[in-house]
Design a protein around this motif. Structure first.
Motif, PDB file in Angstrom:
ATOM      1  N   ALA A 123      73.976  65.267  34.165  1.00 54.69           N
ATOM      2  CA  ALA A 123      72.672  66.275  34.433  1.00 54.69           C
ATOM      3  C   ALA A 123      73.000  67.404  33.277  1.00 54.69           C
ATOM      4  O   ALA A 123      74.125  67.556  32.648  1.00 54.69           O
ATOM      5  N   LEU A 124      72.093  68.305  33.297  1.00 51.02           N
ATOM      6  CA  LEU A 124      71.895  69.400  32.081  1.00 51.02           C
ATOM      7  C   LEU A 124      72.364  70.646  33.101  1.00 51.02           C
ATOM      8  O   LEU A 124      72.168  70.645  34.160  1.00 51.02           O
ATOM      9  N   LYS A 125      72.642  71.743  32.318  1.00 53.35           N
ATOM     10  CA  LYS A 125      72.644  72.791  32.540  1.00 53.35           C
ATOM     11  C   LYS A 125      72.043  73.697  32.064  1.00 53.35           C
ATOM     12  O   LYS A 125      72.311  73.766  30.605  1.00 53.35           O
ATOM     13  N   SER A 126      71.263  74.822  32.590  1.00 57.19           N
ATOM     14  CA  SER A 126      70.667  75.897  31.741  1.00 57.19           C
ATOM     15  C   SER A 126      70.431  77.008  32.886  1.00 57.19           C
ATOM     16  O   SER A 126      71.196  77.128  33.795  1.00 57.19           O
ATOM     17  N   GLY A 127      69.548  77.949  32.442  1.00 59.07           N
ATOM     18  CA  GLY A 127      69.213  79.175  33.183  1.00 59.07           C
ATOM     19  C   GLY A 127      68.875  80.444  32.487  1.00 59.07           C
ATOM     20  O   GLY A 127      68.288  80.310  31.404  1.00 59.07           O
ATOM     21  N   ARG A 128      69.052  81.559  33.299  1.00 59.68           N
ATOM     22  CA  ARG A 128      68.635  82.822  32.387  1.00 59.68           C
ATOM     23  C   ARG A 128      69.706  83.979  33.009  1.00 59.68           C
ATOM     24  O   ARG A 128      70.209  83.687  34.140  1.00 59.68           O
ATOM     25  N   ALA A 158      68.740  65.390  36.503  1.00 57.13           N
ATOM     26  CA  ALA A 158      68.580  66.815  37.266  1.00 57.13           C
ATOM     27  C   ALA A 158      69.101  67.759  36.157  1.00 57.13           C
ATOM     28  O   ALA A 158      69.715  67.664  35.206  1.00 57.13           O
ATOM     29  N   ILE A 159      68.925  69.014  36.589  1.00 54.05           N
ATOM     30  CA  ILE A 159      69.502  70.289  35.776  1.00 54.05           C
ATOM     31  C   ILE A 159      69.813  71.205  36.825  1.00 54.05           C
ATOM     32  O   ILE A 159      69.273  71.431  37.699  1.00 54.05           O
ATOM     33  N   GLN A 160      71.074  71.878  36.429  1.00 56.07           N
ATOM     34  CA  GLN A 160      71.497  72.741  37.125  1.00 56.07           C
ATOM     35  C   GLN A 160      71.145  74.245  36.481  1.00 56.07           C
ATOM     36  O   GLN A 160      71.113  74.333  35.287  1.00 56.07           O
ATOM     37  N   ILE A 161      70.774  75.145  37.391  1.00 55.83           N
ATOM     38  CA  ILE A 161      70.104  76.376  36.921  1.00 55.83           C
ATOM     39  C   ILE A 161      71.172  77.627  37.055  1.00 55.83           C
ATOM     40  O   ILE A 161      71.304  77.775  38.644  1.00 55.83           O
ATOM     41  N   HIS A 162      71.570  78.172  36.438  1.00 56.86           N
ATOM     42  CA  HIS A 162      72.291  79.633  36.584  1.00 56.86           C
ATOM     43  C   HIS A 162      71.360  80.812  36.231  1.00 56.86           C
ATOM     44  O   HIS A 162      71.053  80.884  35.131  1.00 56.86           O
ATOM     45  N   ALA A 163      71.014  81.432  37.463  1.00 62.06           N
ATOM     46  CA  ALA A 163      70.040  82.516  37.141  1.00 62.06           C
ATOM     47  C   ALA A 163      70.200  83.675  38.180  1.00 62.06           C
ATOM     48  O   ALA A 163      71.286  83.408  38.811  1.00 62.06           O
ATOM     49  N   GLU A 164      69.417  84.690  38.157  1.00 58.19           N
ATOM     50  CA  GLU A 164      69.584  85.800  38.950  1.00 58.19           C
ATOM     51  C   GLU A 164      69.508  85.116  40.641  1.00 58.19           C
ATOM     52  O   GLU A 164      69.082  84.108  40.927  1.00 58.19           O
ATOM     53  N   SER A 165      70.104  86.089  41.313  1.00 56.26           N
ATOM     54  CA  SER A 165      70.005  85.757  42.984  1.00 56.26           C
ATOM     55  C   SER A 165      68.741  85.847  43.417  1.00 56.26           C
ATOM     56  O   SER A 165      67.771  86.370  42.912  1.00 56.26           O
TER      57      SER A 165
END
Ligand SMILES: [Zn+2]
Length: 275
Positions: A123-128, A158-165
């Motif tokens: 899977a990929l990992k991205s976010g904001r 799939a992609i995991q997103i690291h972002a604001e809560s």
């Protein structure tokens, strides 16, 4: 591996043999009952790498795969997740213009997608950024995230997103416009109200409730494995420890464990989880 009654899967964990305990910490997870991990690439700066092009992220990803190999020797099943941490933008723009930073981050995601294509990552990992940033940096970060979602749609991963809560409802809209099914978009450090797939930190208070309601979720420790920040995070044993505690208290059954740690990550990531 010793005989287990059900899998125990950590949906977001890091191991770092250089700055942390590495394989020894992975053994803690194994001995606590853990069986499968989604090993997430650490940010470039934590490995002392300063990318100036997308291809430079290969150094970060190769190191993640080297660590995956070391951990597999313990008997754990390791699924690597590769991508570009959203906070990279703050580090990059100190060395280059914002526009170039976006280009490098998109290139890093392209580089990660190559490993997905070759079957070396799942899977990929991205976010904001999950912290306050200027409108320019916010827009630039969303542009990178949109690129990540398009890649995930194209490579059907799939992609995991690291972002604001919070729910991140607009990310669900972005995912749909990119042609992705939102149940393959994983909200790292998630909460129950997100329309994305929530990966909950093991000690999250909603875990017993969601388990009882048979809601789709996964569990993570977000263990960072950094000796310099020992108290900053939950330990590598938190997912097995809390799962077993809920089982012993009768909150969840062995069947629930199979669903949370087996069937659900299988559906989200398209992997096979067996004992
Ligand atoms: Zn993490």
């Amino acid at each position: 591996m010793r005989s287990r009654l059900f899998p125990i899967t950590d949906d977001h964990i890091h191991f770092d043999p250089v700055n942390g305990r590495g394989v020894e910490a992975a053994k803690d997870f194994l001995h606590a009952g853990g069986t499968h991990i989604f090993l997430v690439a650490k940010p470039s700066w934590s490995l002392g790498i300063e990318p100036v092009s997308g291809d430079d992220y290969a150094k970060v990803f190769d190191e993640t795969l080297r660590i995956a190999g070391l951990i597999r020797e313990t008997g754990l099943v390791v699924f690597p997740i590769l991508g570009v941490h959203p906070a990279e933008i703050g580090h990059l723009k100190e060395r280059m213009p914002l526009e170039k930073s976006v280009e490098v981050m998109k290139g890093g995601l392209d580089c990660a997608a190559g490993y997905i294509r070759d079957g070396r990552a799942v899977a990929l990992k991205s976010g904001r950024p999950h912290y306050e940033v200027s409108p320019e940096v916010w827009a630039a970060s969303n542009e990178v995230l949109a690129h990540g979602l398009e890649l995930a749609a194209g490579y059907k991963c799939a992609i995991q997103i690291h972002a604001e809560s919070g729910p991140c409802a607009d990310v669900a809209d972005m995912a749909r416009s990119a042609g992705m099914q939102i149940d393959h978009v994983v909200k790292h450090y998630g909460s129950p109200e997100t329309p994305l797939h929530p990966s909950l930190i093991a000690k999250h208070e909603a875990v017993p409730v969601l388990a009882r309601e048979h809601r789709s979720f996964t569990m993570e420790s977000d263990f960072m494995d950094e000796n310099s920040r020992p108290g900053a995070v939950t330990g590598p044993k938190s997912v097995p420890r809390i799962t077993k505690k809920l089982l012993e208290a009768g909150v969840i059954s062995e069947e629930d464990c199979w669903r949370i740690h087996g069937e659900t990550p299988e559906k989200v990531y398209g992997v096979r989880i067996s004992l």
